[in-house]
Design an enzyme around this catalytic site. Structure first.
Site, short mmCIF file in Angstrom:
data_model
loop_
_atom_site.label_atom_id
_atom_site.label_comp_id
_atom_site.label_asym_id
_atom_site.label_seq_id
_atom_site.Cartn_x
_atom_site.Cartn_y
_atom_site.Cartn_z
N HIS A 3 -27.19 13.13 -20.62
CA HIS A 3 -27.65 11.93 -19.91
C HIS A 3 -29.15 12.02 -19.69
O HIS A 3 -29.79 13.03 -19.99
CB HIS A 3 -26.90 11.79 -18.59
CG HIS A 3 -25.46 11.45 -18.76
ND1 HIS A 3 -24.46 12.39 -18.71
CD2 HIS A 3 -24.84 10.25 -18.98
CE1 HIS A 3 -23.28 11.80 -18.89
NE2 HIS A 3 -23.49 10.51 -19.06
N SER A 14 -16.50 5.88 -13.78
CA SER A 14 -17.95 5.82 -14.00
C SER A 14 -18.46 4.43 -13.66
O SER A 14 -17.73 3.43 -13.76
CB SER A 14 -18.26 6.15 -15.46
OG SER A 14 -19.57 5.78 -15.80
N SER A 15 -19.73 4.35 -13.31
CA SER A 15 -20.33 3.06 -12.99
C SER A 15 -20.46 2.16 -14.22
O SER A 15 -20.72 0.96 -14.09
CB SER A 15 -21.72 3.26 -12.37
OG SER A 15 -22.58 3.95 -13.26
N CYS A 16 -20.25 2.71 -15.43
CA CYS A 16 -20.37 1.90 -16.64
C CYS A 16 -19.21 0.92 -16.78
O CYS A 16 -19.21 0.07 -17.69
CB CYS A 16 -20.45 2.78 -17.87
SG CYS A 16 -18.90 3.59 -18.28
N TYR A 70 -16.12 3.81 -23.99
CA TYR A 70 -15.93 4.71 -22.84
C TYR A 70 -15.57 3.90 -21.59
O TYR A 70 -14.67 4.27 -20.84
CB TYR A 70 -17.20 5.51 -22.60
CG TYR A 70 -17.17 6.41 -21.39
CD1 TYR A 70 -16.39 7.56 -21.39
CD2 TYR A 70 -17.91 6.11 -20.26
CE1 TYR A 70 -16.36 8.40 -20.29
CE2 TYR A 70 -17.88 6.94 -19.15
CZ TYR A 70 -17.11 8.08 -19.17
OH TYR A 70 -17.08 8.90 -18.07
N LYS A 128 -12.16 4.02 -19.17
CA LYS A 128 -12.18 4.25 -17.72
C LYS A 128 -11.54 3.09 -16.95
O LYS A 128 -10.88 3.30 -15.93
CB LYS A 128 -13.62 4.49 -17.26
CG LYS A 128 -14.18 5.84 -17.68
CD LYS A 128 -13.34 6.96 -17.11
CE LYS A 128 -13.87 8.33 -17.47
NZ LYS A 128 -13.02 9.42 -16.92
#
Length: 402
Positions: free
Chosen positions: A180, A108-110, A137, A141
């Site tokens: 989201h 994920s981009s997070c 989270y 990842k």
């Protein structure tokens, strides 16, 4: 990859996994292995070990994860880090143990620092502090990325990672507690339009900027990488363009046709100020997205309208109740609408069990709408007693409350 190769899609019923499954099948890859979470708990090390030993897949796409929006990430922090770490550790290690040729891990981009330079380059990983609201989270990842990298370095595994930007599309989650921003806004505007509400409340200030990619484009990019990419560094997947949450809200408002006003709740968190992916590496390889944002949201909204009143994955039984009854029900408090997954199965539902429509008011279960269905046990018409199950028998994990 050869078309006869066995491919295991972890998370095949989710938005990402189902899109990748469709994309593989479109190109003739039909030897796909899949298990639901009830059939295989990916957090269970022994169960995952036994599955891999039995099935011996050639390739693995790891799209299974516990995901959610700001509220879910910030509320269920322990679950987000624990469950994602367990899923990743079990699947990646058993892939290695059982000779899987190729594995694609989806992150994920997070994962990027909150204040990393924009657009986000792959090299920016671990150069600063993460956004606090989704830190557990993100750490999970990042661990997945490093696990894939480490198994490649130590064991020579041809495993790769890809980091998608914010996604939307078929099989998205419209539960306001866990969804989201995109599906949440679609649902809010649609409900407000149906009810004639004057305003829609949106979290934050509207100033953060976000990038959105249709999940069908993501699936196409993943298929491209599985065929063509064999390097250690993970790959960003996105469009390379972004917009403010306020602009997104206005766009969805226009597509839905809501005529009211937006009400911004600045007491709620904004999250990371900006998350725009640098997708130059992927573009240089020869892949680029094809679905533009307005086109994609319009398509998603048209599909969503077919499931008007849908809650937590429930199929369109709610459409059987006419609009006048809906309005009348709103006058009853505290009314609850239950969808019992134990009682009925609709004829062509893709889910193993569908839902019987029952209503409860002040603890009493009453049948307000008769319908034709089949019992999950007898395969005959549902009896009145089956539909009038006591409230105490409804399982909150399986029975949806709207």
């Amino acid at each position: 990859m050869e078309k006869q190769d066995k491919i295991y899609i972890a998370g095949h019923r989710g938005m990402v996994g189902s899109a990748i499954t469709r994309r593989l099948q479109k190109d003739g890859f039909n030897n796909i292995v899949a298990r639901t979470s009830s059939e295989l708990d990916l957090k269970d090390q022994a169960a995952v070990r036994d599955f891999f030993r039995k099935e011996k897949p050639d390739h693995v796409v790891l799209a299974a994860a516990k995901v959610g929006g700001i509220q879910a990430n910030n509320t269920y922090r322990a679950q987000f880090i624990y469950e994602n770490l367990m899923i990743q550790n079990n699947v990646i290690h058993q892939a290695y143990e059982n000779g899987v040729k190729r594995l694609l891990f989806l992150g994920s981009s997070c994962i990027y620092p909150k204040l990393a330079p924009q657009p986000l380059k792959e090299e920016s990983l671990l150069t600063g502090l993460l956004e606090e609201t989704n830190e557990p989270y993100a750490i999970a990842k990042i661990a997945g990325i490093k696990m894939v990298e480490s198994y490649r370095r130590q064991y020579g595994c041809d495993y790769i990672s890809a980091m998608p930007t914010n996604l939307y599309g078929p099989n998205d989650n419209y539960d306001l507690k866990n969804s989201h921003v995109m599906p949440a806004l679609i649902r809010k505007f649609h409900a407000a339009k149906q009810e004639g509400a004057p305003t829609v409340e949106v979290w934050g200030t509207g100033s953060p900027m976000r990038e959105f990619l249709h999940v069908n484009d993501l699936a196409d990019a993943c298929f491209f990488l599985l065929k063509n990419y064999h390097e250690e560094l993970f790959v960003n997947i996105g469009t390379g363009t972004d917009l403010t949450i306020k602009a997104l809200a206005e766009l969805i408002k226009d597509i839905v046709g809501f005529d009211g006003e937006l009400k911004w709740d600045s007491s709620k968190p904004d999250g990371t100020p900006r998350k725009l992916m640098d997708v130059s590496r992927l573009h240089n390889m020869g892949w680029k997205h094809t679905i533009e944002l307005r086109e994609g949201i319009t398509e998603v909204y048209e599909a969503f309208k077919k499931y008007e009143g849908e809650e937590l994955g429930v199929k369109p039984w709610w459409n059987a109740v006419d609009n006048q009854l809906r309005m009348a029900l709103k006058e009853v408090t505290p009314l609850r609408i239950h969808s019992s997954s134990r009682t009925c199965r609709f004829g062509k539902s893709p889910r193993p069990k569908a839902r019987a429509l029952v209503f409860t008011s002040f603890g009493q279960v009453v049948q307000l709408q008769s319908h034709s269905c089949k019992s999950a046990t007898t395969q005959g018409p549902c009896s009145e007693n089956q539909l009038k199950r006591p409230l105490s028998l409804l399982n909150p994990k399986r029975d949806t409350i709207v």
